[in-house]
Write an enzyme that holds these catalytic residues in place. Structure first.
Site, PDB file in Angstrom:
ATOM      1  N   ARG A  96      18.842  -4.115  -5.960  1.00 47.28           N
ATOM      2  CA  ARG A  96      18.317  -2.751  -5.768  1.00 47.28           C
ATOM      3  C   ARG A  96      19.383  -1.708  -6.126  1.00 47.28           C
ATOM      4  O   ARG A  96      19.069  -0.678  -6.715  1.00 47.28           O
ATOM      5  CB  ARG A  96      17.854  -2.575  -4.311  1.00 47.28           C
ATOM      6  CG  ARG A  96      17.420  -1.153  -3.999  1.00 47.28           C
ATOM      7  CD  ARG A  96      16.715  -1.060  -2.661  1.00 47.28           C
ATOM      8  NE  ARG A  96      16.423   0.316  -2.299  1.00 47.28           N
ATOM      9  CZ  ARG A  96      15.985   0.692  -1.096  1.00 47.28           C
ATOM     10  NH1 ARG A  96      15.787  -0.204  -0.157  1.00 47.28           N
ATOM     11  NH2 ARG A  96      15.727   1.960  -0.848  1.00 47.28           N
ATOM     12  N   ASN A 150       7.538  -4.364  -2.776  1.00 46.98           N
ATOM     13  CA  ASN A 150       7.457  -3.316  -3.786  1.00 46.98           C
ATOM     14  C   ASN A 150       7.778  -3.839  -5.166  1.00 46.98           C
ATOM     15  O   ASN A 150       8.444  -4.863  -5.298  1.00 46.98           O
ATOM     16  CB  ASN A 150       8.454  -2.202  -3.428  1.00 46.98           C
ATOM     17  CG  ASN A 150       7.810  -1.199  -2.490  1.00 46.98           C
ATOM     18  OD1 ASN A 150       6.638  -0.868  -2.648  1.00 46.98           O
ATOM     19  ND2 ASN A 150       8.576  -0.723  -1.524  1.00 46.98           N
ATOM     20  N   CYS A 172       0.921  -0.588   2.425  1.00 41.92           N
ATOM     21  CA  CYS A 172       2.065   0.312   2.349  1.00 41.92           C
ATOM     22  C   CYS A 172       2.051   1.185   3.588  1.00 41.92           C
ATOM     23  O   CYS A 172       0.986   1.433   4.161  1.00 41.92           O
ATOM     24  CB  CYS A 172       1.914   1.182   1.103  1.00 41.92           C
ATOM     25  SG  CYS A 172       3.263   2.358   0.909  1.00 41.92           S
ATOM     26  N   HIS A 202       2.119   4.762  -3.772  1.00 40.81           N
ATOM     27  CA  HIS A 202       3.160   5.773  -3.961  1.00 40.81           C
ATOM     28  C   HIS A 202       2.723   6.874  -4.930  1.00 40.81           C
ATOM     29  O   HIS A 202       3.547   7.580  -5.504  1.00 40.81           O
ATOM     30  CB  HIS A 202       4.494   5.129  -4.409  1.00 40.81           C
ATOM     31  CG  HIS A 202       5.147   4.339  -3.301  1.00 40.81           C
ATOM     32  ND1 HIS A 202       6.370   3.753  -3.413  1.00 40.81           N
ATOM     33  CD2 HIS A 202       4.737   4.065  -2.028  1.00 40.81           C
ATOM     34  CE1 HIS A 202       6.692   3.129  -2.278  1.00 40.81           C
ATOM     35  NE2 HIS A 202       5.699   3.318  -1.424  1.00 40.81           N
ATOM     36  N   TYR A 256       6.105  10.620  -2.213  1.00 38.67           N
ATOM     37  CA  TYR A 256       6.615  10.148  -3.512  1.00 38.67           C
ATOM     38  C   TYR A 256       6.225  11.048  -4.679  1.00 38.67           C
ATOM     39  O   TYR A 256       6.794  10.932  -5.762  1.00 38.67           O
ATOM     40  CB  TYR A 256       6.134   8.718  -3.784  1.00 38.67           C
ATOM     41  CG  TYR A 256       6.952   7.679  -3.044  1.00 38.67           C
ATOM     42  CD1 TYR A 256       8.048   7.079  -3.648  1.00 38.67           C
ATOM     43  CD2 TYR A 256       6.652   7.334  -1.737  1.00 38.67           C
ATOM     44  CE1 TYR A 256       8.809   6.134  -2.964  1.00 38.67           C
ATOM     45  CE2 TYR A 256       7.412   6.399  -1.043  1.00 38.67           C
ATOM     46  CZ  TYR A 256       8.486   5.805  -1.664  1.00 38.67           C
ATOM     47  OH  TYR A 256       9.249   4.882  -0.988  1.00 38.67           O
TER      48      TYR A 256
END
Ligand code: G6P
Length: 447
Positions: A96, A150, A172, A202, A256
């Site tokens: 990440r 994700n 989510c 998102h 988002y």
């Protein structure tokens, strides 16, 4: 299900697991889980053991008869499961960090669920999830897969299109957070507020907000335009919205959306964090170390409040609610990632969308929204194309599809930059991308 409910959590060593366990404990009266299997891989063994022991202490303290099993043997865990939840991070947090830092180094958004970072998290994750669904077909064909991994939108898209196992739901915490924050803002109980949600993961809009029998969308948008009121999540800078824009939009954007409607502002924030070695992934890495220190304490028997510093807070409400509604055939409304089946007119029938669904024992049934207003359509369709191309690239290892996915993404500034970031991220993540590297290295190294 008379053998007793069996739930399997893959990625069980995640620091989020205590939240999920708390969710199961709270609902034990309606969701009597007999066995909870926490599964991880060798690299996650230590974390799995720490979290697993905490989970055992939590159920003991709560006095609920859930047997917690800890294993690295995924097949053993999956055998005869009723529900499987997936929450893994292929390549762990170090991957990440690369997803965030490499694009930022080139001056573009670096985020784990959208833009270049989001694509790569999808490319690493989708093949593993397809493997899991294949095993589910064999070992627990009737089980539902509830995925929170994700990028949940792209992952659900890939599973719905490429897996033989069709009992797949993406969840989510964003819709739950929006519902909770809006209810708090209105100072009323959540039950009195109904939000007509529609979009993608998102990329979710509250098209209408109702308080009892009143449409309060305009009022909510006005309140959200107040810079002192900020609807955001712990992992997104709470940059205030332009009031006139919100009014014109006429729908509640999700946190988002800042990446798309405030790209420059959010990029500036991210670049500052990048300079200081404090990208979200780096912050989370530190937070995780602290959390695991807490989890090791043998006197700890509850989910520590520090876990609420994570962006995924409340994900267990979303996850446990859907499991309980299927199990109990509640027929209540929840916001889930499911096959569109015409719910949103401008999106392909087979694609994944995030919409209100009625949750029955046969799974979620999406509620039809019809046409999205014209000003919301374009972005939703563009991101859906990105997700479809990303899913296809993950399955085929196609360099061209990955390049297309990036170039059409609104967070990638140009075709040249798309290819540069693609090449750097491919190199950085080579061990986790066999579909790309096993066929031909020709493209990857060409520049
Ligand atoms: C949000 C998103 C989740 C994401 C999380 C990251 O809540 O909805 O999809 O996993 O943030 O939080 P973190 O604390 O890891 O940055």
């Amino acid at each position: 299900m008379d053998k007793g409910l069996k739930v399997v959590t893959i990625g069980g060593g995640s620091s989020y697991t205590p939240e999920l366990v708390e969710g199961f404990i709270k609902r034990y009266h309606e969701l009597p889980i007999k066995e909870l299997w926490l599964v991880d891989i060798e690299a996650g063994k230590e974390k799995l053991e720490i979290v697993g022991e905490l989970a055992k202490r939590m159920v003991k303290k709560a006095g609920v008869p859930i047997d917690v099993h800890i294993t690295l043997d995924r097949r053993q865990a999956l055998k005869n499961a009723d529900f499987v939840t997936t929450q893994m991070r292929v390549g762990l947090l170090d991957a990440r960090i690369k997803d965030e830092r490499i694009p930022l180094e080139m001056g573009m958004i670096g985020q784990e669920t959208n833009g270049a970072g989001g694509l790569f998290k999808g490319l690493r994750t989708i093949p593993i999830l397809l493997e899991i669904t294949e095993e589910m077909q064999e070992l627990c064909p009737d089980a539902w897969l509830i995925n929170f991994t994700n990028p949940a939108g792209m992952v659900t898209e890939a599973l719905l299109r490429y897996s033989a196992h069709k009992k797949v739901i993406g969840v989510c915490n964003v819709p739950f957070n929006m519902h909770l924050s809006i209810s708090k803002m209105l100072d009323v109980e959540m039950e009195r507020v109904y939000i007509e949600f529609a979009g993608l993961n998102h990329m979710l809009f509250g098209l209408h907000v109702y308080l009892d029998d009143q449409d309060v969308t305009e009022k909510v948008l006005e309140m959200l335009g107040d810079p002192t009121i900020q609807l955001s999540m712990k992992n997104i800078a709470p940059l205030p919205w332009n009031q006139q824009f919100l009014k014109a939009l006429g729908a509640v954007p999700c946190p988002y959306h800042r990446y798309y409607y405030k790209t420059k502002d959010i990029l500036d924030e991210e670049l500052e964090a990048f300079k200081n070695g404090k990208t979200r992934a780096e912050v989370v890495k530190k937070l995780e170390e602290e959390l695991f220190e807490l989890y090791k304490d043998p006197t700890l028997t509850i989910k520590p409040p520090q876990l609420e510093q994570r962006g995924g807070a409340y994900y267990s409400d979303a996850a446990c609610n859907v499991i309980s509604s299927i199990y109990n055939d509640k027929k209540d409304v929840q916001v889930l990632n499911v096959q569109n089946k015409g719910a949103i007119q401008q999106i392909d029938y087979l694609s994944a969308v995030e919409v209100n669904c009625i949750v029955t024992k046969n799974g979620p049934i999406p509620i039809t929204v019809g046409e999205l207003p014209v000003h919301l359509q374009g972005l939703v369709q563009q991101i859906k194309s990105f997700e479809r191309l990303g899913a296809e690239a993950a399955v085929t290892g196609s360099y061209e599809k990955a390049l297309l996915a990036l170039t059409i993404n609104p967070l990638i500034p140009s075709d040249e930059m798309a290819e540069r970031v693609l090449q750097s991220l491919l190199e950085a993540h080579e061990p986790y991308l066999p579909a790309f590297f096993n066929q031909s290295k020709e493209h990857v190294k060409q520049n």
